[in-house]
Design an enzyme around this catalytic site. Structure first.
Site, PDB file in Angstrom:
ATOM      1  N   ARG A 164     -36.279  33.186 -18.993  1.00  0.00           N
ATOM      2  CA  ARG A 164     -37.289  32.972 -17.938  1.00  0.00           C
ATOM      3  C   ARG A 164     -37.614  31.490 -17.741  1.00  0.00           C
ATOM      4  NH1 ARG A 164     -36.147  37.674 -17.319  1.00  0.00           N
ATOM      5  NH2 ARG A 164     -37.573  39.379 -16.834  1.00  0.00           N
ATOM      6  N   SER A 238     -43.374  41.861 -14.046  1.00  0.00           N
ATOM      7  CA  SER A 238     -44.024  41.498 -15.311  1.00  0.00           C
ATOM      8  C   SER A 238     -44.987  40.342 -15.075  1.00  0.00           C
ATOM      9  CB  SER A 238     -42.993  41.043 -16.341  1.00  0.00           C
ATOM     10  OG  SER A 238     -42.045  42.041 -16.568  1.00  0.00           O
ATOM     11  N   GLU A 334     -46.082  34.856 -16.315  1.00  0.00           N
ATOM     12  CA  GLU A 334     -44.734  34.618 -15.763  1.00  0.00           C
ATOM     13  C   GLU A 334     -44.755  34.071 -14.337  1.00  0.00           C
ATOM     14  OE1 GLU A 334     -41.768  37.309 -13.915  1.00  0.00           O
ATOM     15  OE2 GLU A 334     -41.002  37.448 -15.955  1.00  0.00           O
TER      16      GLU A 334
HETATM   17  P1  FAD Z   1     -40.916  33.536  -4.819  1.00  0.00           P
HETATM   18  O1  FAD Z   1     -41.900  34.445  -5.463  1.00  0.00           O
HETATM   19  O2  FAD Z   1     -41.034  33.328  -3.359  1.00  0.00           O
HETATM   20  O3  FAD Z   1     -40.958  32.124  -5.560  1.00  0.00           O
HETATM   21  C1  FAD Z   1     -41.021  32.067  -6.964  1.00  0.00           C
HETATM   22  C2  FAD Z   1     -40.922  30.585  -7.395  1.00  0.00           C
HETATM   23  O4  FAD Z   1     -39.614  30.087  -7.068  1.00  0.00           O
HETATM   24  C3  FAD Z   1     -41.903  29.683  -6.634  1.00  0.00           C
HETATM   25  O5  FAD Z   1     -42.357  28.688  -7.537  1.00  0.00           O
HETATM   26  C4  FAD Z   1     -41.061  29.065  -5.532  1.00  0.00           C
HETATM   27  O6  FAD Z   1     -41.512  27.775  -5.150  1.00  0.00           O
HETATM   28  C5  FAD Z   1     -39.694  28.961  -6.197  1.00  0.00           C
HETATM   29  N1  FAD Z   1     -38.602  29.091  -5.218  1.00  0.00           N
HETATM   30  C6  FAD Z   1     -38.276  30.204  -4.521  1.00  0.00           C
HETATM   31  N2  FAD Z   1     -37.199  29.950  -3.743  1.00  0.00           N
HETATM   32  C7  FAD Z   1     -36.856  28.655  -3.946  1.00  0.00           C
HETATM   33  C8  FAD Z   1     -35.838  27.802  -3.426  1.00  0.00           C
HETATM   34  N3  FAD Z   1     -34.946  28.223  -2.513  1.00  0.00           N
HETATM   35  N4  FAD Z   1     -35.799  26.501  -3.853  1.00  0.00           N
HETATM   36  C9  FAD Z   1     -36.698  26.031  -4.752  1.00  0.00           C
HETATM   37  N5  FAD Z   1     -37.675  26.800  -5.277  1.00  0.00           N
HETATM   38  C10 FAD Z   1     -37.759  28.095  -4.881  1.00  0.00           C
HETATM   39  N6  FAD Z   1     -37.695  38.933 -12.411  1.00  0.00           N
HETATM   40  C11 FAD Z   1     -36.727  39.009 -13.345  1.00  0.00           C
HETATM   41  O7  FAD Z   1     -36.217  37.974 -13.815  1.00  0.00           O
HETATM   42  N7  FAD Z   1     -36.281  40.211 -13.811  1.00  0.00           N
HETATM   43  C12 FAD Z   1     -36.773  41.380 -13.364  1.00  0.00           C
HETATM   44  O8  FAD Z   1     -36.349  42.442 -13.798  1.00  0.00           O
HETATM   45  C13 FAD Z   1     -37.786  41.342 -12.374  1.00  0.00           C
HETATM   46  N8  FAD Z   1     -38.330  42.492 -11.894  1.00  0.00           N
HETATM   47  C14 FAD Z   1     -39.296  42.429 -10.945  1.00  0.00           C
HETATM   48  C15 FAD Z   1     -39.829  43.627 -10.452  1.00  0.00           C
HETATM   49  C16 FAD Z   1     -40.803  43.615  -9.484  1.00  0.00           C
HETATM   50  C17 FAD Z   1     -41.351  44.911  -8.966  1.00  0.00           C
HETATM   51  C18 FAD Z   1     -41.258  42.378  -8.956  1.00  0.00           C
HETATM   52  C19 FAD Z   1     -42.291  42.352  -7.867  1.00  0.00           C
HETATM   53  C20 FAD Z   1     -40.755  41.177  -9.438  1.00  0.00           C
HETATM   54  C21 FAD Z   1     -39.779  41.198 -10.452  1.00  0.00           C
HETATM   55  N9  FAD Z   1     -39.230  40.012 -10.982  1.00  0.00           N
HETATM   56  C22 FAD Z   1     -38.232  40.071 -11.919  1.00  0.00           C
HETATM   57  C23 FAD Z   1     -39.702  38.699 -10.508  1.00  0.00           C
HETATM   58  C24 FAD Z   1     -39.004  38.239  -9.203  1.00  0.00           C
HETATM   59  O9  FAD Z   1     -38.249  39.270  -8.655  1.00  0.00           O
HETATM   60  C25 FAD Z   1     -38.081  37.036  -9.455  1.00  0.00           C
HETATM   61  O10 FAD Z   1     -38.793  35.974 -10.053  1.00  0.00           O
HETATM   62  C26 FAD Z   1     -37.434  36.526  -8.158  1.00  0.00           C
HETATM   63  O11 FAD Z   1     -36.414  35.618  -8.460  1.00  0.00           O
HETATM   64  C27 FAD Z   1     -38.452  35.872  -7.214  1.00  0.00           C
HETATM   65  O12 FAD Z   1     -37.823  35.689  -5.970  1.00  0.00           O
HETATM   66  P2  FAD Z   1     -38.662  35.306  -4.681  1.00  0.00           P
HETATM   67  O13 FAD Z   1     -37.713  34.946  -3.598  1.00  0.00           O
HETATM   68  O14 FAD Z   1     -39.631  36.391  -4.357  1.00  0.00           O
HETATM   69  O15 FAD Z   1     -39.436  34.008  -5.190  1.00  0.00           O
HETATM   70  N1  EPU Z   2     -43.445  49.358 -23.543  1.00  0.00           N
HETATM   71  C1  EPU Z   2     -44.653  49.751 -24.052  1.00  0.00           C
HETATM   72  N2  EPU Z   2     -45.664  50.022 -23.169  1.00  0.00           N
HETATM   73  C2  EPU Z   2     -45.498  49.885 -21.833  1.00  0.00           C
HETATM   74  C3  EPU Z   2     -44.256  49.468 -21.315  1.00  0.00           C
HETATM   75  C4  EPU Z   2     -43.230  49.208 -22.215  1.00  0.00           C
HETATM   76  O1  EPU Z   2     -44.850  49.893 -25.260  1.00  0.00           O
HETATM   77  O2  EPU Z   2     -46.453  50.121 -21.092  1.00  0.00           O
HETATM   78  C5  EPU Z   2     -42.350  49.082 -24.474  1.00  0.00           C
HETATM   79  C6  EPU Z   2     -41.142  49.970 -24.155  1.00  0.00           C
HETATM   80  O3  EPU Z   2     -41.248  51.190 -24.818  1.00  0.00           O
HETATM   81  C7  EPU Z   2     -39.972  49.144 -24.620  1.00  0.00           C
HETATM   82  C8  EPU Z   2     -40.482  47.709 -24.521  1.00  0.00           C
HETATM   83  O4  EPU Z   2     -41.883  47.767 -24.293  1.00  0.00           O
HETATM   84  O5  EPU Z   2     -39.682  49.423 -25.965  1.00  0.00           O
HETATM   85  C9  EPU Z   2     -39.780  46.921 -23.422  1.00  0.00           C
HETATM   86  O6  EPU Z   2     -40.033  47.569 -22.169  1.00  0.00           O
HETATM   87  P1  EPU Z   2     -39.052  47.384 -20.921  1.00  0.00           P
HETATM   88  O7  EPU Z   2     -37.672  47.818 -21.287  1.00  0.00           O
HETATM   89  O8  EPU Z   2     -39.703  48.040 -19.756  1.00  0.00           O
HETATM   90  O9  EPU Z   2     -38.966  45.831 -20.734  1.00  0.00           O
HETATM   91  P2  EPU Z   2     -40.099  44.722 -20.623  1.00  0.00           P
HETATM   92  O10 EPU Z   2     -40.018  43.842 -21.828  1.00  0.00           O
HETATM   93  O11 EPU Z   2     -41.394  45.294 -20.326  1.00  0.00           O
HETATM   94  C10 EPU Z   2     -38.467  43.053 -19.460  1.00  0.00           C
HETATM   95  C11 EPU Z   2     -38.549  42.091 -18.320  1.00  0.00           C
HETATM   96  C12 EPU Z   2     -38.391  42.821 -17.010  1.00  0.00           C
HETATM   97  C13 EPU Z   2     -37.033  43.481 -16.996  1.00  0.00           C
HETATM   98  C14 EPU Z   2     -36.936  44.452 -18.181  1.00  0.00           C
HETATM   99  C15 EPU Z   2     -35.548  45.034 -18.332  1.00  0.00           C
HETATM  100  C16 EPU Z   2     -39.896  40.220 -19.021  1.00  0.00           C
HETATM  101  C17 EPU Z   2     -41.212  39.534 -18.957  1.00  0.00           C
HETATM  102  N3  EPU Z   2     -39.801  41.371 -18.351  1.00  0.00           N
HETATM  103  O12 EPU Z   2     -39.575  43.922 -19.334  1.00  0.00           O
HETATM  104  O13 EPU Z   2     -38.471  41.881 -15.955  1.00  0.00           O
HETATM  105  O14 EPU Z   2     -36.813  44.189 -15.802  1.00  0.00           O
HETATM  106  O15 EPU Z   2     -37.220  43.736 -19.409  1.00  0.00           O
HETATM  107  O16 EPU Z   2     -34.697  44.065 -18.832  1.00  0.00           O
HETATM  108  O17 EPU Z   2     -38.970  39.735 -19.676  1.00  0.00           O
HETATM  109  C18 EPU Z   2     -40.019  40.786 -14.471  1.00  0.00           C
HETATM  110  O18 EPU Z   2     -39.682  39.724 -14.998  1.00  0.00           O
HETATM  111  O19 EPU Z   2     -40.826  40.832 -13.527  1.00  0.00           O
HETATM  112  C19 EPU Z   2     -39.462  42.043 -14.971  1.00  0.00           C
HETATM  113  C20 EPU Z   2     -39.830  43.244 -14.507  1.00  0.00           C
END
Ligand code: FAD
Ligand code: EPU
Length: 342
Positions: A164, A238, A334
Site C-alpha cells: 500500500r 478498507s 488508508e
Molecule cells: P482516487 O480515489 O480518485 O485517488 C486516490 C489517490 O490517488 C489520490 O491521492 C489521488 O490524487 C491519486 N491519484 C489518482 N489518480 C492519479 C493520477 N492519474 N496521477 C496522480 N495521482 C493520482 N485498493 C486495493 O489496493 N485493493 C483492494 O482490494 C481494494 N478494494 C476496494 C474496494 C472498495 C469497495 C473500494 C471503494 C476501494 C477499494 N480499494 C482497494 C481502494 C481503491 O480502489 C484504490 O486505491 C484505487 O486505486 C483508487 O482509484 P481511484 O481512481 O478511485 O483513485
Molecule cells: N476478518 C475479521 N473480521 C472482519 C473481517 C475480516 O476478523 O470483519 C478477518 C478475516 O476472517 C480474515 C482476515 O480478517 O482472516 C483478513 O480479511 P480479508 O481477507 O477480508 O482481508 P483484509 O485484510 O480485510 C485486505 C485488503 C483488501 C483486499 C483483501 C484481499 C488491506 C488494507 N485491505 O483486506 O483491500 O481486497 O485483503 O486481498 O490490505 C482495500 O484496500 O480497500 C481493500 C479492500
C-alpha cells in the site's frame, strides 16, 4: 475544456461525502491536461489529481483545481517469449482493463479483479488483493510533472513499491499527474491461489480447475460476498491498512492472540489483520450519526446517507484508540484525506 467553480464533489467520491472543489476540470487527452496545468499555474492554485474517488475522504471543501484524469486507451506494445507489454491510459477503469487482458489471453491481473478506480491511481498505493500486487506486473509509470509539464517515466524499481505504498505517496506526493502505465503480462497461465480465501474457494470447489478465468470469477464472487457495493452503501474499501510489525513484536502479539490472522512478509516482518482487531474491539455494525462500521466487514467504514468526512474521521479516531488500547498496535488510515482545515 470546461472549468467548473464550486463543483459539488459528492458524485466524485465513493463515500458520497458532501464537499465542493474550488475548481474542477475533467481531462480526456494530453492537450486538456496541459491546459488544466497552465490554468492552475496562471491562477496560482494547487492541483489535486482525481481518478474515480474510491480512495479519498473529503473532510471539507477542496481548495484547489481538481483535475479528474479521464484519458482513455489500451494498446499492446510488444510481445516476445510468451510475454506481452500493455500500455493503459490513466483514465481507464481498472476492472475493465483486467477484463480486457483476460479476453486477450494475457494473464497476471486476474487476482486484482473488481478493484474500483482508475488505472492511473493503481501505482499510488500499489493496489493489491488476493495475494498479488500491481508491482508484480508493472514495468513503467508515465507522468507529467505538475510544476513544469515535463513528461517523465519511472521504472518499477524507481517507484519504490511496498505494501500500500510507493514513491507517489512520498517524494512525488502531489507532484505528478500519471498519464499511463506499462505492464508486462504472460500468455502462459501461472495462477496464484495462495491467499487463504482463494485457496478455501478452490478447496471447496474441487471440480473447478483454477484457470486464470476461474481465479478471476472466484475473486469477483468472494469480493461481492465480503465487501459492500459503494453504489448502495457508500464506502472507500478498507479504511485502515493492515499493520506490518517487526517479527519480534508480532511474535509477542501472536503469543497472546493466536487467532490473529497474520501474513509473514519476505523481509521477516509480519502483516496482521486490522479487521480482526477492530472486530475483537466490538466495532462491527456500530453506527453513530449517519456513519458506521459495516456489519459484514470491520475494515469498511460506511456513509449511510448524510454522514460527513469529519464524522467519519472522528469515528476512525475512536477505532484507532480502542485498537491501540487493546493490542498496542497503531492503525494507519488508508485513503487520502482532503479538505482538512490547516
Ligand atoms: P482516487 O480515489 O480518485 O485517488 C486516490 C489517490 O490517488 C489520490 O491521492 C489521488 O490524487 C491519486 N491519484 C489518482 N489518480 C492519479 C493520477 N492519474 N496521477 C496522480 N495521482 C493520482 N485498493 C486495493 O489496493 N485493493 C483492494 O482490494 C481494494 N478494494 C476496494 C474496494 C472498495 C469497495 C473500494 C471503494 C476501494 C477499494 N480499494 C482497494 C481502494 C481503491 O480502489 C484504490 O486505491 C484505487 O486505486 C483508487 O482509484 P481511484 O481512481 O478511485 O483513485
Ligand atoms: N476478518 C475479521 N473480521 C472482519 C473481517 C475480516 O476478523 O470483519 C478477518 C478475516 O476472517 C480474515 C482476515 O480478517 O482472516 C483478513 O480479511 P480479508 O481477507 O477480508 O482481508 P483484509 O485484510 O480485510 C485486505 C485488503 C483488501 C483486499 C483483501 C484481499 C488491506 C488494507 N485491505 O483486506 O483491500 O481486497 O485483503 O486481498 O490490505 C482495500 O484496500 O480497500 C481493500 C479492500
Amino acid at each position: 475544456m470546461r472549468f467548473y467553480h464550486h463543483k459539488p464533489m459528492h458524485p466524485h467520491n465513493t463515500l458520497a461525502l458532501q464537499a465542493r472543489a474550488d475548481a474542477f476540470a475533467c481531462v480526456t487527452n494530453d492537450d486538456e491536461l496541459l491546459e488544466a496545468l497552465a490554468w492552475a499555474r496562471a491562477k496560482g492554485v494547487d492541483v489535486v489529481v482525481l481518478g474515480q474517488g474510491s480512495n479519498i475522504v473529503l473532510a471539507g471543501d477542496v481548495q484547489a483545481l481538481v483535475v479528474q484524469q479521464a484519458m482513455r486507451g489500451i494498446e499492446r506494445l510488444d510481445a516476445s517469449n510468451g510475454d506481452v507489454i500493455v500500455r493503459a491510459a490513466a483514465g481507464e477503469n481498472w476492472h475493465e482493463l483486467v477484463q480486457w487482458t483476460l479476453q486477450q489471453g494475457y494473464y497476471g491481473l486476474e487476482n486484482l479483479a473488481l478493484i474500483p478506480g482508475t488505472v492511473g491511481a493503481s501505482p499510488i498505493q500499489n493496489i493489491g488483493a488476493y495475494g498479488v500486487e500491481l508491482q508484480s506486473v508493472l514495468l513503467q509509470v508515465h507522468a507529467r510533472q505538475i510544476a513544469d509539464d515535463k513528461l517523465i517515466a519511472l521504472d518499477n524499481a524507481a517507484c519504490q513499491f511496498s505494501y500500500r505504498d510507493s514513491l507517489f505517496k512520498h517524494q512525488f506526493k502531489d507532484q505528478l499527474v500519471i498519464t499511463a502505465i506499462d505492464i508486462q503480462l504472460s500468455r502462459r497461465s501461472n495462477v496464484n491461489i495462495s491467499y487463504p480465501a482463494l485457496a478455501d474457494f478452490f478447496n471447496e470447489h474441487p471440480h473447478i480447475e483454477p484457470t486464470p478465468q476461474a481465479v478471476f470469477d472466484a475473486v469477483v464472487s468472494i469480493r461481492r460476498s465480503k465487501l459492500p457495493d459503494p453504489a448502495v452503501e457508500p464506502n472507500a474499501g478498507s479504511f485502515f491498512k493492515n499493520p506490518v510489525l517487526a517479527a519480534e513484536v508480532a511474535q509477542l502479539l501472536l503469543g497472546k492472540y493466536p487467532h490473529l490472522p497474520c501474513f509473514p512478509q519476505v523481509d521477516g516482518s509480519v502483516k496482521v489483520s486490522a479487521a480482526w482487531m477492530i472486530d475483537q474491539c466490538g466495532w462491527k455494525g456500530y453506527r453513530t450519526h449517519d456513519v458506521g462500521v459495516h456489519p459484514q466487514h470491520a475494515l469498511v467504514l460506511v456513509n449511510y446517507g448524510s454522514g460527513s468526512g469529519a464524522q467519519l474521521l472522528a469515528l476512525s479516531s475512536e477505532i484507532v484508540t480502542s485498537v491501540y488500547d487493546a493490542f498496542g498496535v497503531a492503525l494507519e488510515i488508508e485513503p487520502r484525506i482532503y479538505g482538512l482545515k490547516p
